[in-house]
Design a protein around this motif. Structure first.
Motif, PDB file in Angstrom:
ATOM      1  N   TYR A 115      30.978  21.455 -26.044  1.00  0.00           N
ATOM      2  CA  TYR A 115      32.239  21.512 -25.321  1.00  0.00           C
ATOM      3  C   TYR A 115      33.145  21.726 -25.055  1.00  0.00           C
ATOM      4  N   ILE A 116      34.015  22.152 -26.123  1.00  0.00           N
ATOM      5  CA  ILE A 116      35.325  23.209 -26.061  1.00  0.00           C
ATOM      6  C   ILE A 116      35.558  23.775 -26.828  1.00  0.00           C
ATOM      7  N   LYS A 140      34.164  24.974 -17.432  1.00  0.00           N
ATOM      8  CA  LYS A 140      34.785  25.453 -19.379  1.00  0.00           C
ATOM      9  C   LYS A 140      34.190  26.757 -18.850  1.00  0.00           C
ATOM     10  N   GLY A 141      34.547  27.614 -18.835  1.00  0.00           N
ATOM     11  CA  GLY A 141      34.586  29.282 -18.610  1.00  0.00           C
ATOM     12  C   GLY A 141      34.656  29.424 -16.918  1.00  0.00           C
ATOM     13  N   ARG A 142      33.480  30.532 -16.990  1.00  0.00           N
ATOM     14  CA  ARG A 142      33.738  31.189 -16.095  1.00  0.00           C
ATOM     15  C   ARG A 142      32.029  30.875 -14.761  1.00  0.00           C
ATOM     16  N   ASP A 198      46.737  18.104 -20.176  1.00  0.00           N
ATOM     17  CA  ASP A 198      47.492  19.041 -20.677  1.00  0.00           C
ATOM     18  C   ASP A 198      46.629  20.237 -21.765  1.00  0.00           C
ATOM     19  N   ILE A 199      46.541  21.351 -20.841  1.00  0.00           N
ATOM     20  CA  ILE A 199      45.251  22.652 -20.689  1.00  0.00           C
ATOM     21  C   ILE A 199      45.803  23.852 -22.292  1.00  0.00           C
ATOM     22  N   PRO A 228      41.993  12.192 -19.328  1.00  0.00           N
ATOM     23  CA  PRO A 228      41.706  12.851 -21.190  1.00  0.00           C
ATOM     24  C   PRO A 228      42.220  13.765 -21.916  1.00  0.00           C
ATOM     25  N   ASP A 229      41.896  13.526 -23.079  1.00  0.00           N
ATOM     26  CA  ASP A 229      42.528  14.770 -24.242  1.00  0.00           C
ATOM     27  C   ASP A 229      42.034  16.075 -23.643  1.00  0.00           C
ATOM     28  N   VAL A 230      42.905  16.837 -23.933  1.00  0.00           N
ATOM     29  CA  VAL A 230      41.976  18.734 -23.393  1.00  0.00           C
ATOM     30  C   VAL A 230      40.485  18.025 -24.910  1.00  0.00           C
ATOM     31  N   ASN A 231      40.743  17.794 -26.374  1.00  0.00           N
ATOM     32  CA  ASN A 231      38.942  17.468 -26.697  1.00  0.00           C
ATOM     33  C   ASN A 231      38.540  17.199 -26.531  1.00  0.00           C
ATOM     34  N   ASP A 232      38.671  16.128 -24.976  1.00  0.00           N
ATOM     35  CA  ASP A 232      37.508  15.048 -24.762  1.00  0.00           C
ATOM     36  C   ASP A 232      36.754  15.636 -23.837  1.00  0.00           C
TER      37      ASP A 232
END
Length: 643
Positions: free
Chosen positions: A3-4, A134-136, A229-230, A266-270
């Motif tokens: 996911y992250i 997430k990503g390209r 917030d990234i 959401p949080d960046v870790n979501d």
């Protein structure tokens, strides 16, 4: 599912644990483990059941990366810069090479059309917003159209579905079956089927309420979605300017995020690139569908279908039934279900029974990380196989790293003896670190004894991840994904795998001698696992009996026996990376009685071809052998000598 970008295995596991904690209130009422099932650990010598259909060997191919010949590997590189593998790259040579390793099922990962930043507007495909990708290249677990395939993979994106169907036909022609991902818990933030618009999730939702049984999503009424917030290291496209990369995404009202987070921001870790699917579970955890009776545990698919036939089920259930039936029409032979435990067991009874009624041989593999739920998902949810990660894989990883004891594996095998043939073994997949990565073992050779144990200890299915068989180390830092795991978010070439691919010849022509030897070892072990009758037969541990003997045998070695009829194997692995060990493997009396051993046995090591004879003294049989560091022996009983 990845996911992250997380920098340690512990952090990554915490992301999934957090997701399960968030979603748990929605599931407690519908999938608590039954108190009617009491599993008593079996004695060490008790035998396991056999897999009813032989041992499936699953090869997970990350399709976008598998055929890519480009070696540029620019961080955050575009498709044009870094290249991408196509359906057409998976040619007869590639498929024959998989077949030679005993592969029965190819899991083509990343097939279904998912969100990506690459522009396909010329083909009528609207661009995705980098703020929620997430990503390209994008995560394959953020699906945007369940009725088509990833345009990246086609030579002609307009004909992408036909090109996939041709790949299915090529795979079938080689005698292998096709598995694709179904991600039932969540979809891309902007899901909209271009192929069949009328099937789109959320099309008829009442967005003024947080929940309705037939809504496909959960909502935050009155609040618009706010991009999380990234941090700088995860800035979309590495900070490259993009018309849509403005920190905004139009979604009003906001939907719950895929991991169950209910905040509009959401949080960046979501799992902020996805939204949670509603299966008729109310926000307080109660449910809007009939309870699945425990009497259906272990019953035939036809009985499950009959139970659901006159029931009013949530709309999302029907949508996913239609999706899986559609892919069966396309020749797909089974599904790998992402994060299945985040969806009620009752839904799986409904979905999988409809699949099995049509295709009894369909292979249904699920990602479940809570062992106390295993039997419910198998016996009520009608899964064929579940990941054996939390116990078997995690323990094996510690042993490979030098911090675990092999007796732990013996205990695990006893604990799950009744369902062992349904718990899939693996050493790598797209979520886990590469064996050769510094954060795991730092050396692909350390995977060799683990391969033997993982492939042969149980009648369970075995899975390999592409590149594993040539020691891929996952060291490329491509942008969003973190090193130690080959990226699933960005365009990349996979170096060791590319050396085996050899510009599309798939003959290992560019491999180093060590890589060639490793792949040959994998071929040998997997051929035994796929074809030897004992691999799906009975099991008995030789660990405790061998520990008590006078030899080097310790918690760094593992010995067990497998047999079916006259086909008998004694398997021994040495996890010690530094020392050659002299071992005395003792056959316990119950095994001697079962095998009718009353004289020495002649044995042949299927890994090396060497022969040896067991010792038989005072009615006690044992096998004396030496193993080099990280060595194994798979000893086939060729005959019993006379006294």
């Amino acid at each position: 599912m990845a996911y992250i970008s997380m920098k340690t295995s512990l952090q990554r596991r915490a992301v999934k644990a957090t997701a399960l904690a968030l979603i748990a209130p929605l599931l407690l009422s519908c999938q608590q483990p039954s108190d009617k099932v009491v599993i008593k650990p079996a004695p060490e010598q008790e035998m396991s059941v056999s897999h009813p259909n032989g041992k499936p060997i699953v090869y997970q191919m990350f399709t976008r990366l598998f055929g890519n010949k480009n070696t540029t590997n620019k961080p955050w590189g575009t498709l044009e810069e870094n290249g991408v593998g196509k359906f057409s790259d998976i040619n007869d040579n590639a498929l024959s090479a998989l077949k030679s390793m005993g592969v029965t099922h190819v899991w083509y990962t990343g097939i279904v059309h998912h969100a990506s930043v690459t522009d396909y507007s010329a083909y009528g495909i609207p661009a995705d917003d980098p703020d929620v990708v997430k990503g390209r290249a994008g995560s394959p677990y953020a699906v945007r159209d369940y009725y088509n395939v990833n345009p990246d993979l086609a030579d002609d994106p307009a004909q992408r579905l036909a090109e996939f169907e041709a790949l299915v036909e090529r795979t079938h022609a080689k005698g292998m079956r096709v598995i694709i991902d179904i991600v039932p818990n969540h979809v891309a933030r902007r899901y909209a089927s271009l192929t069949y618009p009328e099937t789109s999730f959320g099309l008829h939702d009442n967005t003024e309420v947080a929940y309705h049984k037939d809504n496909n999503f959960y909502y935050v009424p009155g609040q618009a979605f706010d991009v999380p917030d990234i941090p700088e290291n995860l800035t979309p496209l590495g900070g490259e300017p993009h018309a849509l990369a403005d920190g905004k995404f139009d979604e009003n009202p906001a939907k719950w995020t895929g991991n169950g987070a209910r905040a509009a921001k959401p949080d960046v870790n979501d799992w902020y690139e996805t939204v949670k699917i509603n299966y008729g579970v109310r926000p307080d955890g109660t449910f809007d569908f009939p309870a699945l009776p425990d009497a259906l545990r272990g019953k035939a698919a036809s009985q499950h279908v009959a139970f659901w036939q006159d029931k009013d089920v949530p709309d999302s259930w029907v949508k996913f039934k239609d999706i899986t039936q559609y892919w069966l029409d396309k020749g797909v032979d089974g599904f790998r279900y992402d994060m299945a435990e985040m969806v009620p067991v009752a839904f799986w009874s409904y979905l999988n029974s409809h699949i099995k009624i049509r295709r009894p041989d369909a292979f249904l593999l699920a990602e479940v990380y809570q062992p106390h739920l295993y039997r419910d998902y198998l016996q009520l949810g009608l899964m064929d196989s579940l990941y054996d990660k939390v116990d078997f894989y995690d323990t094996l990883k510690r042993i490979m790293q030098g911090t675990g004891a092999t007796s732990e594996l013996v205990t695990i095998q006893q604990q799950y003896q009744d369902i062992a043939p349904q718990l899939l073994h693996f050493l790598e997949n797209h979520d886990e670190q590469r064996i050769a990565s510094p954060d795991f073992a730092g050396d692909a050779e350390k995977g060799k004894p683990a391969l033997v144990v993982s492939a042969l200890m149980s009648a369970s299915p075995m899975m390999l991840y592409f590149g594993q068989e040539v020691g891929e180390d996952g060291s490329e830092d491509m942008g969003f994904g973190d090193p130690t795991r080959t990226t699933i978010f960005d365009y990349a070439g996979v170096p060791a795998h590319q050396r085996w691919m050899n510009n599309g010849k798939f003959d290992g022509g560019q491999l180093t001698d060590a890589e060639k030897a490793l792949r040959h070892y994998y071929e040998t072990v997997m051929h035994i696992a796929a074809t030897h009758p004992a691999a799906t037969g009975d099991y008995v541990s030789l660990h405790q009996s061998s520990l008590s003997g006078e030899s080097d045998y310790s918690e760094k070695q593992l010995a067990f026996a497998r047999w079916q009829g006259d086909d008998k194997l004694i398997i021994v692995s040495n996890f010690d990376a530094e020392n050659t060990v002299s071992l005395n493997i003792v056959l316990p009396p119950p095994l001697q009685q079962s095998w009718a051993v009353n004289s020495p046995l002649e044995l042949t090591d299927l890994l090396t071809g060497r022969t040896l004879t067991s010792i038989y003294t005072d009615q006690q049989a044992s096998v004396a052998l030496s193993l080099p560091p990280l060595g194994s022996a798979v000893l086939s009983v060729t005959k019993q000598t006379s006294k």
